[in-house]
Design a protein around this motif. Sequence first.
Motif, PDB file in Angstrom:
ATOM      1  N   GLY A 226     -26.328 -32.004  82.394  1.00  0.00           N
ATOM      2  CA  GLY A 226     -27.690 -31.145  82.599  1.00  0.00           C
ATOM      3  C   GLY A 226     -27.608 -29.889  82.017  1.00  0.00           C
ATOM      4  N   LEU A 227     -26.475 -29.415  81.130  1.00  0.00           N
ATOM      5  CA  LEU A 227     -26.386 -28.442  80.316  1.00  0.00           C
ATOM      6  C   LEU A 227     -26.984 -28.496  78.858  1.00  0.00           C
ATOM      7  CD1 LEU A 227     -22.836 -27.031  81.491  1.00  0.00           C
ATOM      8  CD2 LEU A 227     -25.088 -26.476  82.501  1.00  0.00           C
ATOM      9  N   ILE A 228     -26.954 -29.749  78.343  1.00  0.00           N
ATOM     10  CA  ILE A 228     -26.858 -30.022  77.147  1.00  0.00           C
ATOM     11  C   ILE A 228     -28.205 -29.600  76.361  1.00  0.00           C
ATOM     12  CG2 ILE A 228     -27.290 -31.719  75.390  1.00  0.00           C
ATOM     13  CD1 ILE A 228     -24.356 -31.514  75.921  1.00  0.00           C
ATOM     14  N   VAL A 229     -29.217 -30.054  76.991  1.00  0.00           N
ATOM     15  CA  VAL A 229     -30.828 -29.834  76.383  1.00  0.00           C
ATOM     16  C   VAL A 229     -31.182 -28.501  76.603  1.00  0.00           C
ATOM     17  CG1 VAL A 229     -32.952 -30.696  76.562  1.00  0.00           C
ATOM     18  CG2 VAL A 229     -31.197 -32.299  76.634  1.00  0.00           C
ATOM     19  N   PRO A 230     -30.961 -27.883  77.822  1.00  0.00           N
ATOM     20  CA  PRO A 230     -31.535 -26.462  77.538  1.00  0.00           C
ATOM     21  C   PRO A 230     -30.683 -25.428  76.550  1.00  0.00           C
ATOM     22  CG  PRO A 230     -31.019 -27.355  79.791  1.00  0.00           C
ATOM     23  CD  PRO A 230     -30.713 -28.326  79.047  1.00  0.00           C
ATOM     24  N   ALA A 231     -29.531 -25.811  76.425  1.00  0.00           N
ATOM     25  CA  ALA A 231     -28.570 -24.960  75.558  1.00  0.00           C
ATOM     26  C   ALA A 231     -29.190 -25.115  74.213  1.00  0.00           C
ATOM     27  CB  ALA A 231     -27.202 -25.211  75.903  1.00  0.00           C
ATOM     28  N   ALA A 232     -29.458 -26.487  73.891  1.00  0.00           N
ATOM     29  CA  ALA A 232     -29.677 -26.601  72.484  1.00  0.00           C
ATOM     30  C   ALA A 232     -31.132 -26.291  72.208  1.00  0.00           C
ATOM     31  CB  ALA A 232     -29.440 -28.215  72.332  1.00  0.00           C
ATOM     32  N   ASN A 233     -31.841 -26.352  73.181  1.00  0.00           N
ATOM     33  CA  ASN A 233     -33.393 -25.995  72.984  1.00  0.00           C
ATOM     34  C   ASN A 233     -33.383 -24.591  72.604  1.00  0.00           C
ATOM     35  OD1 ASN A 233     -34.080 -28.676  72.867  1.00  0.00           O
ATOM     36  ND2 ASN A 233     -35.172 -28.460  74.951  1.00  0.00           N
ATOM     37  N   LYS A 234     -32.556 -23.915  73.372  1.00  0.00           N
ATOM     38  CA  LYS A 234     -32.630 -22.304  73.311  1.00  0.00           C
ATOM     39  C   LYS A 234     -31.945 -21.967  71.836  1.00  0.00           C
ATOM     40  CE  LYS A 234     -33.557 -19.448  75.409  1.00  0.00           C
ATOM     41  NZ  LYS A 234     -34.920 -18.584  75.450  1.00  0.00           N
ATOM     42  N   LEU A 235     -30.970 -22.569  71.373  1.00  0.00           N
ATOM     43  CA  LEU A 235     -30.223 -22.302  70.159  1.00  0.00           C
ATOM     44  C   LEU A 235     -31.405 -22.731  68.959  1.00  0.00           C
ATOM     45  CD1 LEU A 235     -26.743 -23.587  70.718  1.00  0.00           C
ATOM     46  CD2 LEU A 235     -27.306 -21.364  70.181  1.00  0.00           C
ATOM     47  N   ILE A 236     -31.938 -23.734  69.162  1.00  0.00           N
ATOM     48  CA  ILE A 236     -33.089 -24.183  68.143  1.00  0.00           C
ATOM     49  C   ILE A 236     -34.079 -23.053  67.818  1.00  0.00           C
ATOM     50  CG2 ILE A 236     -34.698 -26.069  67.430  1.00  0.00           C
ATOM     51  CD1 ILE A 236     -32.824 -28.200  68.672  1.00  0.00           C
ATOM     52  N   THR A 237     -34.529 -22.660  69.138  1.00  0.00           N
ATOM     53  CA  THR A 237     -35.543 -21.528  69.340  1.00  0.00           C
ATOM     54  C   THR A 237     -35.309 -20.181  68.493  1.00  0.00           C
ATOM     55  OG1 THR A 237     -36.423 -22.619  71.173  1.00  0.00           O
ATOM     56  CG2 THR A 237     -37.226 -20.465  70.767  1.00  0.00           C
ATOM     57  N   ARG A 238     -34.005 -20.087  68.534  1.00  0.00           N
ATOM     58  CA  ARG A 238     -33.530 -18.690  68.086  1.00  0.00           C
ATOM     59  C   ARG A 238     -33.199 -18.920  66.633  1.00  0.00           C
ATOM     60  NH1 ARG A 238     -29.070 -16.861  72.475  1.00  0.00           N
ATOM     61  NH2 ARG A 238     -30.371 -16.202  74.251  1.00  0.00           N
ATOM     62  N   TRP A 239     -32.963 -20.281  66.024  1.00  0.00           N
ATOM     63  CA  TRP A 239     -32.470 -20.247  64.676  1.00  0.00           C
ATOM     64  C   TRP A 239     -33.507 -20.874  63.863  1.00  0.00           C
ATOM     65  CZ3 TRP A 239     -28.135 -19.304  62.006  1.00  0.00           C
ATOM     66  CH2 TRP A 239     -27.105 -18.680  62.525  1.00  0.00           C
ATOM     67  N   VAL A 240     -34.557 -21.415  64.361  1.00  0.00           N
ATOM     68  CA  VAL A 240     -35.629 -22.174  63.442  1.00  0.00           C
ATOM     69  C   VAL A 240     -36.964 -21.672  63.621  1.00  0.00           C
ATOM     70  CG1 VAL A 240     -36.307 -24.610  63.101  1.00  0.00           C
ATOM     71  CG2 VAL A 240     -33.719 -24.446  63.396  1.00  0.00           C
ATOM     72  N   PRO A 241     -37.477 -21.522  62.285  1.00  0.00           N
ATOM     73  CA  PRO A 241     -38.922 -21.455  62.617  1.00  0.00           C
ATOM     74  C   PRO A 241     -39.807 -22.566  62.961  1.00  0.00           C
ATOM     75  CG  PRO A 241     -38.215 -21.455  60.376  1.00  0.00           C
ATOM     76  CD  PRO A 241     -37.024 -21.630  61.290  1.00  0.00           C
ATOM     77  N   ASN A 242     -41.081 -22.138  63.300  1.00  0.00           N
ATOM     78  CA  ASN A 242     -41.834 -23.218  63.906  1.00  0.00           C
ATOM     79  C   ASN A 242     -42.200 -24.278  62.822  1.00  0.00           C
ATOM     80  OD1 ASN A 242     -42.188 -22.547  66.790  1.00  0.00           O
ATOM     81  ND2 ASN A 242     -44.280 -21.465  66.183  1.00  0.00           N
ATOM     82  N   GLN A 243     -42.346 -24.033  61.678  1.00  0.00           N
ATOM     83  CA  GLN A 243     -42.807 -25.016  60.801  1.00  0.00           C
ATOM     84  C   GLN A 243     -41.404 -25.971  60.415  1.00  0.00           C
ATOM     85  OE1 GLN A 243     -42.509 -21.811  60.251  1.00  0.00           O
ATOM     86  NE2 GLN A 243     -41.891 -20.933  58.056  1.00  0.00           N
ATOM     87  N   GLU A 244     -40.336 -25.810  60.967  1.00  0.00           N
ATOM     88  CA  GLU A 244     -39.268 -26.428  60.523  1.00  0.00           C
ATOM     89  C   GLU A 244     -38.698 -27.109  61.975  1.00  0.00           C
ATOM     90  OE1 GLU A 244     -37.279 -23.964  56.814  1.00  0.00           O
ATOM     91  OE2 GLU A 244     -36.289 -23.970  58.888  1.00  0.00           O
ATOM     92  N   LYS A 245     -39.497 -26.800  63.112  1.00  0.00           N
ATOM     93  CA  LYS A 245     -38.731 -27.316  64.525  1.00  0.00           C
ATOM     94  C   LYS A 245     -38.930 -28.906  64.421  1.00  0.00           C
ATOM     95  CE  LYS A 245     -39.248 -23.433  67.100  1.00  0.00           C
ATOM     96  NZ  LYS A 245     -40.287 -22.627  68.300  1.00  0.00           N
ATOM     97  N   SER A 246     -39.628 -29.569  64.093  1.00  0.00           N
ATOM     98  CA  SER A 246     -39.628 -31.096  64.125  1.00  0.00           C
ATOM     99  C   SER A 246     -38.485 -31.699  63.491  1.00  0.00           C
ATOM    100  CB  SER A 246     -41.048 -31.656  63.567  1.00  0.00           C
ATOM    101  OG  SER A 246     -42.304 -31.443  64.321  1.00  0.00           O
ATOM    102  N   THR A 247     -38.215 -31.123  62.346  1.00  0.00           N
ATOM    103  CA  THR A 247     -37.076 -31.760  61.499  1.00  0.00           C
ATOM    104  C   THR A 247     -35.764 -31.275  62.124  1.00  0.00           C
ATOM    105  OG1 THR A 247     -38.429 -31.301  59.423  1.00  0.00           O
ATOM    106  CG2 THR A 247     -35.652 -31.595  59.356  1.00  0.00           C
ATOM    107  N   ALA A 248     -35.714 -29.775  62.463  1.00  0.00           N
ATOM    108  CA  ALA A 248     -34.509 -29.543  63.278  1.00  0.00           C
ATOM    109  C   ALA A 248     -34.283 -30.140  64.524  1.00  0.00           C
ATOM    110  CB  ALA A 248     -34.698 -27.988  63.746  1.00  0.00           C
ATOM    111  N   ALA A 249     -35.526 -30.749  65.524  1.00  0.00           N
ATOM    112  CA  ALA A 249     -35.278 -31.333  66.424  1.00  0.00           C
ATOM    113  C   ALA A 249     -34.766 -32.819  66.080  1.00  0.00           C
ATOM    114  CB  ALA A 249     -36.624 -31.462  67.397  1.00  0.00           C
ATOM    115  N   SER A 250     -35.316 -33.319  65.233  1.00  0.00           N
ATOM    116  CA  SER A 250     -34.872 -34.670  64.587  1.00  0.00           C
ATOM    117  C   SER A 250     -33.292 -34.591  64.259  1.00  0.00           C
ATOM    118  CB  SER A 250     -35.467 -35.078  63.411  1.00  0.00           C
ATOM    119  OG  SER A 250     -37.095 -35.280  63.908  1.00  0.00           O
ATOM    120  N   ILE A 251     -32.879 -33.745  63.422  1.00  0.00           N
ATOM    121  CA  ILE A 251     -31.735 -33.492  63.083  1.00  0.00           C
ATOM    122  C   ILE A 251     -30.751 -33.548  64.388  1.00  0.00           C
ATOM    123  CG2 ILE A 251     -29.749 -32.052  62.115  1.00  0.00           C
ATOM    124  CD1 ILE A 251     -31.949 -31.051  60.089  1.00  0.00           C
ATOM    125  N   PHE A 252     -31.173 -32.537  65.477  1.00  0.00           N
ATOM    126  CA  PHE A 252     -30.211 -32.448  66.608  1.00  0.00           C
ATOM    127  C   PHE A 252     -30.072 -33.984  67.334  1.00  0.00           C
ATOM    128  CE2 PHE A 252     -31.076 -31.651  71.195  1.00  0.00           C
ATOM    129  CZ  PHE A 252     -29.770 -31.533  71.593  1.00  0.00           C
TER     130      PHE A 252
END
Length: 521
Positions: A176-202
């Motif tokens: 239950g902790l995995i996705v909320p924590a990961a999504n918050k880190l992606i939001t803090r580390w990755v700009p919008n124009q790279e989020k599809s790629t970042a989400a795919s890498i994760f």
Amino acid sequence: MVLERMESETPKSNLFHPNSRRLHVMLLLMFGFFCASYMRSNIGMTMTCIVNSTAVAIETAKSHEDPSKSFNSSLIPEQCQHEGIEEEGGVIVNDYGGTLVWSQSVQNRLFAATFWGSLFTIIPAGYFADRTSAKNLFLFSIINYSICSILFPLLAIHTSPWIAFASRVIMGFGEGLIVPAANKLITRWVPNQEKSTAASIFTMGNQFAGGIGIPIVAGFCASRFRWPGVYYFCGGVGIIWCIIWSLVVTNAPEKAKAMSTKERTFLRENIDNVQKSSLRKEHKIPWGKIFTSLPVISCFVSIFGVNMVVVLLQAYQPTFMKEVLYLKLVDNGLYSAAPYIVQIVSKLTWSISIDHLKATGKISNTWACKISQIFATVTIGTFLILITHFADCTRPEITLLMFCAIGIGFSTAISGFYTSLLSLAPAYVGIISSLCQFVGVVGMLVPPFLVSQFRIYGTLEEWQKIFYIVSIYTILSGIFFLIFGKGEVLPWGRGEQSEKLNPKKEEIEENVQKLEITLEQ
């Protein structure tokens, strides 16, 4: 244009540069997700070599006596028969040498155990991800996974199925902790124009868990270490990851010590920084807007269907291959892994292409999400139905190709509903992720329920009912997202405080354009 000159002054920082710090974080996230997904899903393949299929078949035949059901091994084409296939109690059995006599109800209960556990932690995880250390939440999750993985063989062999079930439920607390924590880190580390790629890498960690992990499981099962070796191996890898993660990763770019000035400036200029510590704790969660927002609801509808497919493939594809195609153990491992290997390539290719189209202005964020999601759902739904009509043990490669097509479809969903989820409300991405994941976990409970209702002897006709239900819902969810899905920040998505302190980006651009006209005049 003044706006163009201002944008050109912002330094560009390539995500795929060897020194890219955000790439390092995404790769570690991916490997962490690999550990979690592998430790959760390896029970799908190991169950085929944990259970004494012959003994279970005899019990099943006794408890489901049906004169209309009469099987004979002579009905299996000669090229499909091999040493492990036998007939017990009128039922054809493809036995992989397991020793534990766990009924089908016990097996389904164990498949669903981690999902039940995650229901207890998903909602609190989103709350804490928005207000505390997302890095530490992710770390705690993998520690929990690793300990439970190492203990599972001991509990399964030396205690009762119920205690083994309880250990899997506890493992689910980390799920239950995995996705909320990961999504918050992606939001803090990755700009919008790279989020599809970042989400795919994760999320490629999930594909590596299948593409690399399943053959490893088959190898362990066929070796002298047998299936317990899988769980000890997974737990050890998880502990190594925890050490690296705790030493390397920070919660946000501004806290990173090893980062180039160019990348630091790029991220500061391009990330919607609404998560300042002085404001985060003052945010009031707009529950009414969340639950009445059709774009958010479309993400809920989508993840319910996508997660049904995830469990169907991870937990039950090896069983389907064993019962319908009569594959040998090692062949089953290779066939079950192939769709995940295809996903690795197709997911990264699709996400990079979609992000390029968005960056060049050829497609909007919203339409990028819609196209990705409808392609995913139609492809998955169509080929799930086709498999039930064309699966044939004499030509297993046809079924394999159709599972690979499902993998291609599944890979584009990350650029669909998942990218939408990361984009709609940066200020509340933790809690929305938790709500979305809660719905997704309920979806994960559906396949074990369907299997318990329809699968008795493991025939293609029984699997057909299960596949049809999942495929129809998946296609309908894609249509719903096509109508209501979005890929842009919602008006309330930046938070009340940030709206008061900072004008919206659109307003800034409008003011700059007015300034340009004034200067030109």
